[in-house]
Scaffold this motif. Sequence first.
Motif, mmCIF file in Angstrom:
data_model
loop_
_atom_site.group_PDB
_atom_site.id
_atom_site.type_symbol
_atom_site.label_atom_id
_atom_site.label_comp_id
_atom_site.label_asym_id
_atom_site.label_seq_id
_atom_site.Cartn_x
_atom_site.Cartn_y
_atom_site.Cartn_z
ATOM 1 N N LEU A 144 4.910 -37.478 -43.141
ATOM 2 C CA LEU A 144 4.008 -37.126 -44.226
ATOM 3 C C LEU A 144 2.859 -36.359 -43.584
ATOM 4 O O LEU A 144 2.366 -36.754 -42.531
ATOM 5 N N ILE A 145 2.479 -35.261 -44.205
ATOM 6 C CA ILE A 145 1.357 -34.474 -43.706
ATOM 7 C C ILE A 145 0.487 -34.070 -44.892
ATOM 8 O O ILE A 145 1.002 -33.726 -45.962
ATOM 9 N N THR A 146 -0.814 -34.143 -44.687
ATOM 10 C CA THR A 146 -1.739 -33.789 -45.767
ATOM 11 C C THR A 146 -2.013 -32.289 -45.763
ATOM 12 O O THR A 146 -1.901 -31.623 -44.731
ATOM 13 N N ASN A 147 -2.399 -31.808 -46.918
ATOM 14 C CA ASN A 147 -2.795 -30.403 -47.038
ATOM 15 C C ASN A 147 -4.031 -30.148 -46.172
ATOM 16 O O ASN A 147 -4.163 -29.096 -45.557
ATOM 17 N N GLU A 148 -4.908 -31.128 -46.104
ATOM 18 C CA GLU A 148 -6.113 -31.001 -45.274
ATOM 19 C C GLU A 148 -5.748 -30.786 -43.802
ATOM 20 O O GLU A 148 -6.350 -29.949 -43.119
ATOM 21 N N THR A 149 -4.751 -31.510 -43.320
ATOM 22 C CA THR A 149 -4.298 -31.330 -41.937
ATOM 23 C C THR A 149 -3.710 -29.941 -41.739
ATOM 24 O O THR A 149 -3.994 -29.279 -40.743
ATOM 25 N N LEU A 150 -2.913 -29.489 -42.680
ATOM 26 C CA LEU A 150 -2.331 -28.152 -42.579
ATOM 27 C C LEU A 150 -3.418 -27.080 -42.559
ATOM 28 O O LEU A 150 -3.307 -26.099 -41.821
ATOM 29 N N MET A 151 -4.467 -27.281 -43.338
ATOM 30 C CA MET A 151 -5.560 -26.307 -43.366
ATOM 31 C C MET A 151 -6.324 -26.312 -42.042
ATOM 32 O O MET A 151 -6.780 -25.266 -41.588
ATOM 33 N N LYS A 152 -6.434 -27.462 -41.425
ATOM 34 C CA LYS A 152 -7.183 -27.578 -40.177
ATOM 35 C C LYS A 152 -6.353 -27.129 -38.967
ATOM 36 O O LYS A 152 -6.825 -26.366 -38.131
ATOM 37 N N VAL A 153 -5.105 -27.590 -38.879
ATOM 38 C CA VAL A 153 -4.259 -27.326 -37.709
ATOM 39 C C VAL A 153 -3.437 -26.050 -37.887
ATOM 40 O O VAL A 153 -3.142 -25.358 -36.929
ATOM 41 N N GLY A 154 -3.087 -25.737 -39.115
ATOM 42 C CA GLY A 154 -2.256 -24.575 -39.395
ATOM 43 C C GLY A 154 -0.818 -24.982 -39.668
ATOM 44 O O GLY A 154 -0.479 -26.161 -39.697
ATOM 45 N N LEU A 155 0.005 -23.988 -39.873
ATOM 46 C CA LEU A 155 1.426 -24.210 -40.123
ATOM 47 C C LEU A 155 2.169 -24.361 -38.796
ATOM 48 O O LEU A 155 1.611 -24.144 -37.728
ATOM 49 N N PHE A 156 3.447 -24.697 -38.893
ATOM 50 C CA PHE A 156 4.281 -24.778 -37.702
ATOM 51 C C PHE A 156 4.599 -23.359 -37.231
ATOM 52 O O PHE A 156 4.763 -22.442 -38.043
ATOM 53 N N ASP A 157 4.694 -23.170 -35.925
ATOM 54 C CA ASP A 157 4.878 -21.847 -35.334
ATOM 55 C C ASP A 157 6.299 -21.345 -35.559
ATOM 56 O O ASP A 157 7.251 -21.841 -34.968
ATOM 57 N N GLU A 158 6.438 -20.343 -36.415
ATOM 58 C CA GLU A 158 7.747 -19.805 -36.777
ATOM 59 C C GLU A 158 8.344 -18.918 -35.689
ATOM 60 O O GLU A 158 9.489 -18.478 -35.809
ATOM 61 N N ASN A 159 7.597 -18.653 -34.640
ATOM 62 C CA ASN A 159 8.141 -17.902 -33.507
ATOM 63 C C ASN A 159 9.102 -18.751 -32.683
ATOM 64 O O ASN A 159 9.830 -18.227 -31.844
#
Length: 163
Positions: free
Chosen positions: A129-144
Amino acid sequence: MKKIPVFGTQTLNSVSNLKKLILSIDYPVETLSIVVNNENFDILNDIKNFTDNLNSELIERVDISWHPTNLGCPASWNYHFKSYPYADFFIKIDDDIELAPGDLKRIVENLSDNGIVFYSTNTKYAGFLITNETLMKVGLFDENMYPCNYEDDDYQIRTYMLG
């Protein structure tokens, strides 16, 4: 009981496992988001027919996204986050996991200030489970990091670096 805004999963060719995962959902879900990474239209049809005939009062909506070329692991995970930017939190579970009764409730209840709750300590990012707040702070997963491997390690490092 707070509903899970988005329950995301992805599949390459594991339709029977995906069906077991869906049938093991025992907690209210607003949107079940499925990414299908396979060019075989029969697999897409099988999943669509299964979800159309799903008799579940716990799943309000099913969203199936078909990608004839494999997006890869991090892009598939990010698909859920990008598609529902206003969700408070997301649960992402791999298609080869069958949840035990009460697992989803325990995951939601364990949400705290850290912003990530893992389903298992052995393979952390197989279910989380991941919060939207965490995604905004850390970013998305690296698609590279295509098609997969080390996107979870990279995310863990970035999370620790940001506290």
